[in-house]
Design a protein around this motif. Structure first.
Motif, PDB file in Angstrom:
ATOM      1  N   PRO A  54       0.809  -1.227   0.000  1.00 24.75           N
ATOM      2  CA  PRO A  54       0.000   0.000   0.000  1.00 24.75           C
ATOM      3  C   PRO A  54       0.837   1.270   0.000  1.00 24.75           C
ATOM      4  N   GLN A 264      -7.724   7.752  -0.753  1.00 27.58           N
ATOM      5  CA  GLN A 264      -8.919   6.959  -1.037  1.00 27.58           C
ATOM      6  C   GLN A 264      -8.653   5.947  -2.154  1.00 27.58           C
ATOM      7  N   SER A 266      -5.730   4.812  -3.189  1.00 26.92           N
ATOM      8  CA  SER A 266      -4.729   3.838  -2.751  1.00 26.92           C
ATOM      9  C   SER A 266      -5.341   2.793  -1.831  1.00 26.92           C
ATOM     10  N   ALA A 267      -6.263   3.234  -0.982  1.00 19.40           N
ATOM     11  CA  ALA A 267      -6.921   2.296  -0.078  1.00 19.40           C
ATOM     12  C   ALA A 267      -7.734   1.269  -0.854  1.00 19.40           C
ATOM     13  N   ARG A 268      -8.465   1.728  -1.877  1.00 16.84           N
ATOM     14  CA  ARG A 268      -9.258   0.794  -2.683  1.00 16.84           C
ATOM     15  C   ARG A 268      -8.359  -0.240  -3.363  1.00 16.84           C
ATOM     16  N   SER A 270      -5.300  -1.130  -2.543  1.00 17.43           N
ATOM     17  CA  SER A 270      -4.635  -1.979  -1.549  1.00 17.43           C
ATOM     18  C   SER A 270      -5.578  -3.046  -1.013  1.00 17.43           C
TER      19      SER A 270
END
Length: 423
Positions: A54, A264, A266-268, A270
């Motif tokens: 991530p 946001q 990057s979170a999706r 990851s």
């Protein structure tokens, strides 16, 4: 395996399909189905290396702001735009440069694909299918050069050093770019592709100065790794922080809203990779329970395969699988089965990792089902048939690069050995 295929055909994401099929296996075997959760939690929380993924994705998101992209494209154009097939050469060089920002072929193609397609096809300068094919094949370079998410995943399943893997990918990645640029030079002469207006040499230092902070990303990353200052995961954190600082304060192209959107996005990404890793972990437990890796290794030894023959068969298998499956799935599910055989036959695990990832990436542009081909048909609005025809010459030279990487281990291991690798 049949359950995974069935669930995937029903539209279940591959990560959840592997978890569901594994739980079904445990139930049919009368085993504790809680073993699936146990394996998932143990592997996830015991692997510090997983945090690098991530963080690399976040660094790429910060660096992909429009201002940084424009400056890097100007620098690429100043270097190679004046040569035959100028914009086509720029397309390949930008993929080499952007490799330090994405680590993913699909992300590279999606990030710069629309922009390069518009630039190359403006006023009929290049055929749309050729421009789309070039963007697809040049995107393959990104995951070979550091930082590479596929190589991080391979380090996770193989236990090899991520630092040595990153170094091992440098020369094969540059070779891939070199053979593509050589083919472009030949095609440009043959088809009289346009040459860009040369950038005056007096402007080059200024253009380089503007692009230099972004170009320093891989230098910083590898410097942190090989100086011993940081672990691979800490180096990923440094890369993300550096990307944020130069994008927000040096280039002034990243505001608070952009930071939020990057977090946001990057979170999706990851989470999707994390679910895939979780599913592969549980499925690998099933494979190990059935003793499949050991049985395959024993069978291969019984066939008395040479390392050359094994690598040739592995190449064919991975190229075919790469045309149908997402690369992370192959790395997490298939490579743990092949790796014990490779090591038993004397194949260096770092060399095998780079060869495997290169195969898988080329599979993304292998007709008729390469995922990058389908992505570029949508981005460029060209037919699959025309795109495949334009891709074939590039596949030919990429196979030459693959052969050199596969059957000349010293070429791959040269830089790792300079850094102290003893394999």
């Amino acid at each position: 395996m049949a359950a995974i295929v069935l669930l995937s055909l029903l539209g279940v994401p591959i990560g959840q399909a592997m978890i569901g099929a594994s739980i079904l296996y445990l139930w049919l075997k009368g085993m504790d189905m809680g073993s699936a959760a146990e394996q998932l939690l143990n592997s996830t929380y015991s692997s510090y290396l997983l945090l690098a993924i991530p963080l690399f994705i976040l660094a790429a998101s910060f660096m992909s702001s429009g201002s940084v992209l424009d400056r890097l494209l100007r620098w690429c154009n100043a270097l190679v735009g004046r040569f035959p097939g100028g914009l086509a050469q720029v397309n390949v060089l930008q993929s080499v440069v952007f490799a330090s920002m994405s680590g993913s072929a699909l992300a590279d193609a999606a990030g710069s694909g629309k922009l390069m397609q518009a630039m190359m096809t403006r006023d009929g300068r290049y055929p749309p299918a050729f421009a789309a094919a070039l963007t697809a094949v040049s995107a393959v370079i990104g995951p070979i050069l550091p930082p590479s998410i596929p190589l991080v995943l391979y380090a996770l399943v193989s236990g090899t050093s991520i630092g040595y893997l990153f170094l091992a990918g440098v020369l094969p990645g540059l070779l891939l770019g070199a053979v593509q640029m050589a083919l472009i030079h030949y095609l440009a002469k043959r088809h009289r592709f346009p040459v860009e207006d040369p950038v005056p040499m007096r402007e080059l230092p200024g253009i380089t100065r503007e692009a230099l902070p972004a170009l320093m990303m891989p230098v910083l990353l590898l410097g942190c790794l090989y100086s011993g200052i940081t672990t691979p995961t800490e180096a990923a954190g440094v890369a993300a922080a550096y990307a944020l600082l130069i994008s927000a304060f040096y280039y002034r192209s990243l505001g608070l809203r952009d930071v939020y959107q990057s977090l946001q996005q990057s979170a999706r990404t990851s989470v999707s990779i994390g679910i895939l890793i979780a599913g592969a972990t549980v499925f690998n437990f099933v494979i190990t329970s059935e003793n499949i890796p050991a049985s395959l290794s024993a069978m291969m030894r019984g066939l008395e395969l040479s390392p050359f023959t094994f690598l040739l068969l592995a190449n064919l298998l991975l190229l075919v699988l790469g045309a149908f499956l997402e690369g992370s799935t192959i790395i997490l599910v298939i490579l743990p089965v092949l790796l014990p055989t490779a090591v038993a036959l004397g194949v260096d695990p770092v060399h095998f990792g780079v060869v495997a990832v290169l195969n898988i990436m080329i599979g993304l542009v292998t007709p008729p089902y390469g995922l990058l081909l389908f992505m570029m048909t949508k981005i460029a609005d060209v037919s699959l048939g025309a795109l495949v025809r334009a891709t074939l010459p590039f596949l030919g030279v990429m196979m030459i690069a693959l052969a050199i990487t596969t059957f000349w281990p010293d070429f791959v291991l040269f830089l790792p050995r300079l850094a102290g690798y003893t394999g």
